[in-house]
Design a protein around this motif. Structure first.
Motif, PDB file in Angstrom:
ATOM      1  N   UNK A  77      72.858  21.327  31.922  1.00 34.68           N
ATOM      2  CA  UNK A  77      72.006  21.047  33.079  1.00 34.68           C
ATOM      3  C   UNK A  77      71.815  22.295  33.934  1.00 34.68           C
ATOM      4  N   UNK A  78      72.869  23.080  34.081  1.00 30.24           N
ATOM      5  CA  UNK A  78      72.780  24.326  34.852  1.00 30.24           C
ATOM      6  C   UNK A  78      71.760  25.267  34.215  1.00 30.24           C
ATOM      7  N   UNK A  79      71.810  25.391  32.903  1.00 33.04           N
ATOM      8  CA  UNK A  79      70.880  26.278  32.202  1.00 33.04           C
ATOM      9  C   UNK A  79      69.437  25.818  32.383  1.00 33.04           C
ATOM     10  N   UNK A  80      69.247  24.523  32.519  1.00 31.43           N
ATOM     11  CA  UNK A  80      67.894  23.972  32.654  1.00 31.43           C
ATOM     12  C   UNK A  80      67.372  24.084  34.088  1.00 31.43           C
ATOM     13  N   UNK A  81      68.234  23.760  35.068  1.00 33.24           N
ATOM     14  CA  UNK A  81      67.775  23.672  36.452  1.00 33.24           C
ATOM     15  C   UNK A  81      68.116  24.895  37.313  1.00 33.24           C
ATOM     16  N   UNK A  82      69.142  25.652  36.959  1.00 35.00           N
ATOM     17  CA  UNK A  82      69.688  26.650  37.884  1.00 35.00           C
ATOM     18  C   UNK A  82      69.650  28.090  37.384  1.00 35.00           C
ATOM     19  N   UNK A  83      69.761  28.269  36.083  1.00 36.16           N
ATOM     20  CA  UNK A  83      69.968  29.608  35.536  1.00 36.16           C
ATOM     21  C   UNK A  83      68.821  30.562  35.828  1.00 36.16           C
ATOM     22  N   UNK A  84      67.598  30.061  35.887  1.00 37.32           N
ATOM     23  CA  UNK A  84      66.458  30.950  36.106  1.00 37.32           C
ATOM     24  C   UNK A  84      66.539  31.663  37.455  1.00 37.32           C
ATOM     25  N   UNK A  85      67.264  31.087  38.418  1.00 38.44           N
ATOM     26  CA  UNK A  85      67.452  31.751  39.708  1.00 38.44           C
ATOM     27  C   UNK A  85      68.841  32.384  39.821  1.00 38.44           C
ATOM     28  N   UNK A  86      69.884  31.589  39.545  1.00 41.15           N
ATOM     29  CA  UNK A  86      71.257  32.052  39.764  1.00 41.15           C
ATOM     30  C   UNK A  86      71.796  32.911  38.625  1.00 41.15           C
ATOM     31  N   UNK A  87      71.131  32.907  37.480  1.00 39.09           N
ATOM     32  CA  UNK A  87      71.595  33.718  36.366  1.00 39.09           C
ATOM     33  C   UNK A  87      72.623  33.002  35.512  1.00 39.09           C
ATOM     34  N   UNK A  88      72.817  33.497  34.297  1.00 39.47           N
ATOM     35  CA  UNK A  88      73.727  32.854  33.347  1.00 39.47           C
ATOM     36  C   UNK A  88      75.163  32.834  33.855  1.00 39.47           C
ATOM     37  N   UNK A  89      75.557  33.854  34.610  1.00 40.12           N
ATOM     38  CA  UNK A  89      76.926  33.939  35.118  1.00 40.12           C
ATOM     39  C   UNK A  89      77.028  33.566  36.590  1.00 40.12           C
ATOM     40  N   UNK A  90      75.924  33.083  37.162  1.00 41.27           N
ATOM     41  CA  UNK A  90      75.945  32.633  38.553  1.00 41.27           C
ATOM     42  C   UNK A  90      75.914  33.740  39.581  1.00 41.27           C
ATOM     43  N   UNK A  91      75.474  34.932  39.198  1.00 35.46           N
ATOM     44  CA  UNK A  91      75.506  36.078  40.104  1.00 35.46           C
ATOM     45  C   UNK A  91      74.198  36.277  40.874  1.00 35.46           C
ATOM     46  N   UNK A  92      73.291  35.301  40.776  1.00 32.24           N
ATOM     47  CA  UNK A  92      72.030  35.397  41.511  1.00 32.24           C
ATOM     48  C   UNK A  92      71.045  36.361  40.901  1.00 32.24           C
ATOM     49  N   UNK A  93      71.230  36.679  39.619  1.00 40.94           N
ATOM     50  CA  UNK A  93      70.394  37.690  38.975  1.00 40.94           C
ATOM     51  C   UNK A  93      69.500  37.103  37.886  1.00 40.94           C
ATOM     52  N   UNK A  94      69.137  35.820  38.023  1.00 38.36           N
ATOM     53  CA  UNK A  94      68.212  35.222  37.066  1.00 38.36           C
ATOM     54  C   UNK A  94      66.839  35.867  37.169  1.00 38.36           C
ATOM     55  N   UNK A  95      65.990  35.605  36.198  1.00 38.36           N
ATOM     56  CA  UNK A  95      64.668  36.241  36.180  1.00 38.36           C
ATOM     57  C   UNK A  95      63.846  35.876  37.414  1.00 38.36           C
ATOM     58  N   UNK A  96      63.927  34.616  37.824  1.00 42.33           N
ATOM     59  CA  UNK A  96      63.218  34.212  39.042  1.00 42.33           C
ATOM     60  C   UNK A  96      63.918  34.790  40.264  1.00 42.33           C
ATOM     61  N   UNK A  97      65.244  34.786  40.240  1.00 45.93           N
ATOM     62  CA  UNK A  97      66.007  35.314  41.359  1.00 45.93           C
ATOM     63  C   UNK A  97      65.724  36.780  41.628  1.00 45.93           C
ATOM     64  N   UNK A  98      65.496  37.549  40.579  1.00 44.48           N
ATOM     65  CA  UNK A  98      65.204  38.968  40.740  1.00 44.48           C
ATOM     66  C   UNK A  98      63.883  39.188  41.467  1.00 44.48           C
TER      67      UNK A  98
END
Length: 228
Positions: free
Chosen positions: A126-147
């Protein structure tokens, strides 16, 4: 003569059109083809036979839900953990805490799920689907959208790394800062699964569901053992 009649007729039509366009504070004026943009109002709880509703059987306005329908909110649910084989009741998963009550949620809200390997695995999906694009795979806020978006929280550092389940659940539900609310996109059970996985990213829980024992705690345990 015909020209005079045409002019007179045009004047009458023009005056009628202009008059119909006038309106007062309580009068919208004449509506042309109102059925195109004003729907017929049906009283939803009017279950009178032979009413004006000609679409539904017996003229009723409120239809019974389809068999097996589950309400989007206010539902009672159970969870079966495939990794342990345990099934338990999660109760009525209703969340009505006000969006501005983050501190209250952090103090009072507890994760109803037992954090196990299975729960974490489902939360990761669920995290990979809803959150990873912003928070990143490791949760560091470096997802593609987050950047591109900027200001995305790093779940692994600072005070956020210490946030408890109630805090995280409330933020997922209602949003905070630049994060938009996700309460309408996933149910409470799914949000709690994500909370469980976020604890792994924070370094609070191991992927197998066991608590992370930090070096300071290990030293304290050794001191206690030596005293004995």
């Amino acid at each position: 003569m015909n020209l005079k009649k045409y002019i007179a007729f045009s004047a009458v039509v023009t005056s009628l059109v202009l008059h119909s366009c006038q309106r007062g504070p309580n009068d919208p004026g004449t509506e042309f083809a109102p059925n195109m943009y004003v729907s017929t109002a049906y009283e939803p709880y009017s279950m009178v036979k032979d009413s004006t509703n000609k679409i539904n059987p017996y003229g009723i306005n409120l239809r019974e839900p389809a068999q097996g329908t589950v309400a989007r909110r206010n539902y009672k649910t159970t969870y079966k953990d495939a990794s342990t084989g345990e099934e338990y009741d999660l109760g009525l998963m209703v969340y009505r805490t006000h969006p501005d009550s983050l501190e209250e949620a952090a103090k009072t809200l507890k994760n109803p799920l037992k954090i196990t390997k299975q729960v974490i695995a489902e939360g990761k999906v669920l995290y990979e689907y809803f959150c990873q694009h912003c928070h990143g795979a490791e949760g560091k806020g470096d997802g593609k959208v987050g950047q591109k978006y900027g200001g995305v929280a790093n779940l692994t550092g600072g005070q956020i790394a210490k946030a408890n389940g109630g805090h995280i659940f409330h933020v997922i539900t209602h949003g905070k800062g630049r994060m938009w609310p996700h309460g309408s996109q996933m149910n409470a059970l799914e949000r709690w699964k994500i909370v469980s996985y976020v604890h792994v990213l924070q370094g609070q829980i191991n992927p197998d569901g066991t608590p992370v024992v930090k070096e300071e705690e290990k030293k304290e345990e050794k001191k206690e053992e030596t005293k004995k």
